[in-house]
Design a protein around this motif. Structure first.
Motif, PDB file in Angstrom:
ATOM      1  N   SER A  22       0.821  -1.213   0.000  1.00 16.17           N
ATOM      2  CA  SER A  22       0.000   0.000   0.000  1.00 16.17           C
ATOM      3  C   SER A  22       0.857   1.267   0.000  1.00 16.17           C
ATOM      4  O   SER A  22       1.966   1.281   0.542  1.00 16.17           O
ATOM      5  N   ALA A  23       0.299   2.317  -0.615  1.00 15.50           N
ATOM      6  CA  ALA A  23       0.983   3.617  -0.587  1.00 15.50           C
ATOM      7  C   ALA A  23       0.912   4.225   0.812  1.00 15.50           C
ATOM      8  O   ALA A  23       1.682   5.123   1.154  1.00 15.50           O
ATOM      9  N   ASN A  24      -0.038   3.731   1.623  1.00 17.23           N
ATOM     10  CA  ASN A  24      -0.220   4.279   2.977  1.00 17.23           C
ATOM     11  C   ASN A  24       0.533   3.507   4.053  1.00 17.23           C
ATOM     12  O   ASN A  24       0.429   3.827   5.226  1.00 17.23           O
ATOM     13  N   LYS A  43       5.592   2.593   2.296  1.00 15.09           N
ATOM     14  CA  LYS A  43       5.953   3.614   1.292  1.00 15.09           C
ATOM     15  C   LYS A  43       5.765   5.027   1.832  1.00 15.09           C
ATOM     16  O   LYS A  43       6.527   5.935   1.499  1.00 15.09           O
ATOM     17  N   THR A  82       8.638   7.788   1.808  1.00 17.45           N
ATOM     18  CA  THR A  82       8.518   9.038   1.061  1.00 17.45           C
ATOM     19  C   THR A  82       8.554  10.261   1.973  1.00 17.45           C
ATOM     20  O   THR A  82       9.251  11.236   1.684  1.00 17.45           O
TER      21      THR A  82
END
Ligand code: HEM
Length: 145
Positions: A66-68, A71, A75
């Protein structure tokens, strides 16, 4: 990625319902001084244990795709996460791993006792604490929003 997230979202309903059921059943057995039976009480506790472990595994998988999850930390950096992002990337995963450890300890400990009231008490306390921890860190506002 979407598949895993949807699976985790749908399974959350089932896992929470079964955990609540297992905790209420253990409390009723404990306070009502009932016999701990293999065909009912053991099955309910085992079912809750297994389902919550599957949810843990799907959650771990989600954390890495997941981007949440991871990652977001990579980021934005730890300090760059705002409160909602920190809930998803740190608090929810961390607290739920602890909750699952408590539930697992409760399951193992209950087997060591012969007496029904001790079995029910162990399940009530450890599963109950685990459930409270899980509920304390659910991302309610984004769950199916
Ligand atoms: C075992 C009990 C758990 C329950 C009941 C649970 C429940 C939920 C719920 C309801 C959501 C919101 C889903 C949505 O937005 O529709 C969520 C998101 C998430 N969970 Fe869990 N979870 C559990 C364990 C875990 C664990 C152990 C991890 C990781 C190690 C994890 C990682 C995540 C991540 C990364 C998200 C955010 C996904 C995204 O927004 O892309 N979960 N979880």
């Amino acid at each position: 990625m979407e598949v895993i997230k949807n699976l985790h979202s749908y399974m959350a309903y089932v896992v929470l319902a079964v955990l609540v059921f297992a905790v209420v059943n253990a409390l009723l057995g404990w306070l009502g001084k009932k016999d701990f039976t293999m065909h009912k009480d053991l099955r309910i506790s085992l079912f809750a244990l297994i389902l919550s472990h599957i949810q843990l595994l799907v959650g771990l998988l989600l954390y890495f795709v997941s981007a949440n999850g991871l990652k977001a930390i990579q980021t934005l950096g730890m300090g760059g996460l705002n409160a909602p992002a920190r809930l998803l990337a740190l608090e929810h995963p961390f607290i739920n791993i602890i909750a699952l450890a408590l539930i697992t300890i409760g399951w193992s400990r209950h087997k060591k006792f012969m007496e029904s009231d001790k079995k029910f008490k162990t399940i009530s306390i450890f599963y109950g604490l685990g459930l409270l921890l899980i509920l304390s860190r659910i991302p309610w506002s984004q769950w199916f929003n």
